[in-house]
Design an enzyme around this catalytic site. Sequence first.
Site, PDB file in Angstrom:
ATOM      1  N   ASP A 123      -4.190  -5.095   5.759  1.00  0.00           N
ATOM      2  CA  ASP A 123      -4.672  -5.913   4.645  1.00  0.00           C
ATOM      3  C   ASP A 123      -3.634  -6.959   4.258  1.00  0.00           C
ATOM      4  OD1 ASP A 123      -6.324  -6.795   2.609  1.00  0.00           O
ATOM      5  OD2 ASP A 123      -5.715  -5.245   1.189  1.00  0.00           O
TER       6      ASP A 123
ATOM      7  N   SER B  61       0.857  -1.192   0.000  1.00  0.00           N
ATOM      8  CA  SER B  61       0.000   0.000   0.000  1.00  0.00           C
ATOM      9  C   SER B  61       0.893   1.244   0.000  1.00  0.00           C
ATOM     10  CB  SER B  61      -0.934  -0.033   1.221  1.00  0.00           C
ATOM     11  OG  SER B  61      -1.835   1.048   1.198  1.00  0.00           O
ATOM     12  N   THR B  62       0.830   2.041   1.052  1.00  0.00           N
ATOM     13  CA  THR B  62       1.613   3.281   1.094  1.00  0.00           C
ATOM     14  C   THR B  62       3.108   2.985   0.967  1.00  0.00           C
ATOM     15  OG1 THR B  62      -0.046   4.151   2.603  1.00  0.00           O
ATOM     16  CG2 THR B  62       2.002   5.396   2.388  1.00  0.00           C
TER      17      THR B  62
ATOM     18  N   HIS C 150      -2.628  -0.927  -3.375  1.00  0.00           N
ATOM     19  CA  HIS C 150      -3.783  -0.060  -3.120  1.00  0.00           C
ATOM     20  C   HIS C 150      -3.601   1.248  -3.893  1.00  0.00           C
ATOM     21  CE1 HIS C 150      -4.321  -2.183   1.037  1.00  0.00           C
ATOM     22  NE2 HIS C 150      -4.836  -2.883   0.046  1.00  0.00           N
TER      23      HIS C 150
ATOM     24  N   MET D 155       0.044   0.868   4.943  1.00  0.00           N
ATOM     25  CA  MET D 155      -0.742   1.265   6.098  1.00  0.00           C
ATOM     26  C   MET D 155      -1.854   0.244   6.320  1.00  0.00           C
ATOM     27  SD  MET D 155      -2.353   5.053   6.693  1.00  0.00           S
ATOM     28  CE  MET D 155      -3.079   5.072   5.056  1.00  0.00           C
TER      29      MET D 155
END
Length: 445
Positions: A388, A264-265, A291, A385
């Site tokens: 998930d 993600s991030t 993401h 972050m």
Amino acid sequence: MATKKKVLVVDDSAFMRTIISDLIVQDPSFEIAGTARHGLEAVDKVKELKPDAVTLDVEMPVQNGLEALRRIMAEAPTPVIMLSSLTEEGRSETLSALEYGAYDFVCKPSPAGGTGDIHKVGEMLIEKLHTAIASEERRRQLEELRQQRLAREASLTSKAMEPSRPIPREKKPLSLPDRSHQAANNRDEITSSRLAKKAVPQRLHGYRKGADQELDVNHRSMKPVADPVPEAKPLSRSNVEKPGVRGMKGRTTSFEHIIAIGTSTGGPRALKQLLTDLPKGLPAPILIVQHMPPNFTKSLAERLNTYSELEVREAQDGEVLQAGVAYIAPGGLHMTATKKTDGNYAISLNKSEPRSGHRPSVDMLFESLLPFHQLERHIVLLTGMGSDGARMMRQLADEGVTSTFVESEESCVVFGMPRAAIELGCVSHIVPLRDMAGAIMNAVK
């Protein structure tokens, strides 16, 4: 009372500066340190105001956001959230910004979206600002701890190298020699000296011979010691073709390994390094959930494809999986792996409800691999972050998957998803990003 976090808002539009500022101060833990109209002004104000974070528009006069970002990261490193437009040029520039060190981005609110869209952007922006500032504070703490450790090690090394002080000898009363025996002693000394001169070459010869034999034995007995956590090793990109892997770049629909990656991030930068480090001829397909909003994933895949010797592309529904190809889940769609009646594996895309607030979801991708006991499954969580992917990594581990990797805190932009998996006790390898490709290649044998 906790000190408020200061944010610098940079945008060439006075209207957007007002909108963004108003969205940020809805959270009482933030205050607006100042605003800037272009990149040059932004760099000066970052140095002057020392904000905790910056929101930075990409397209600005005088100096654009990318040039300003480079200078900020070089001259006064500060967490930066980019404000991206949805145009193709905006997507490309935003991905460049992430490579240059921007923490994350949010898409500018669309006029057609109304107030609902504006408030959604505000919620995302506040969440990313909180996480960016917390991650930067944690990074500084880790750096301070590292410097303290290095200082302690240097101190111990310095003390170990200090010469030891000689122990003072006990003083004895002087006694005069018995001169009546001096002549006899002199004769004995001369005889001993002559014997010593004859013996020295023999002793040295014997010592050298024995030493040579000892060194030779040690050399022959040396064996490489396996490291429990693979280290970064130079990967030969010309000798990784495996028997049975056929076709250009090792692409084949027949494989025994499959790799699934969630991030993600900070993911675009991490994926760039990982996919660049992996060699061509990788005997496994790679399924990636990043993401990211729709359309951005297509630009990301095209960009990563230019860096990697693997083929990187945005996944399509029904596409048959091939070894040596990396598939990125399209933004806004879940991606899973399925097995066809002809024995091949394929991609399935769907728009079912988000899972844990995400679509695509890492958990959903990992879950689809549960039935594939006939494949060696390698499960990877990079910077990101939230949590998930952690729950399904745990379920895969419970069912016997032992090849589970997470990025270590030292290289993560956000140590969220990896930490969640570690806390669930389902991780077999905790690896810094620089070593991740080597660790995966050691597992894919």
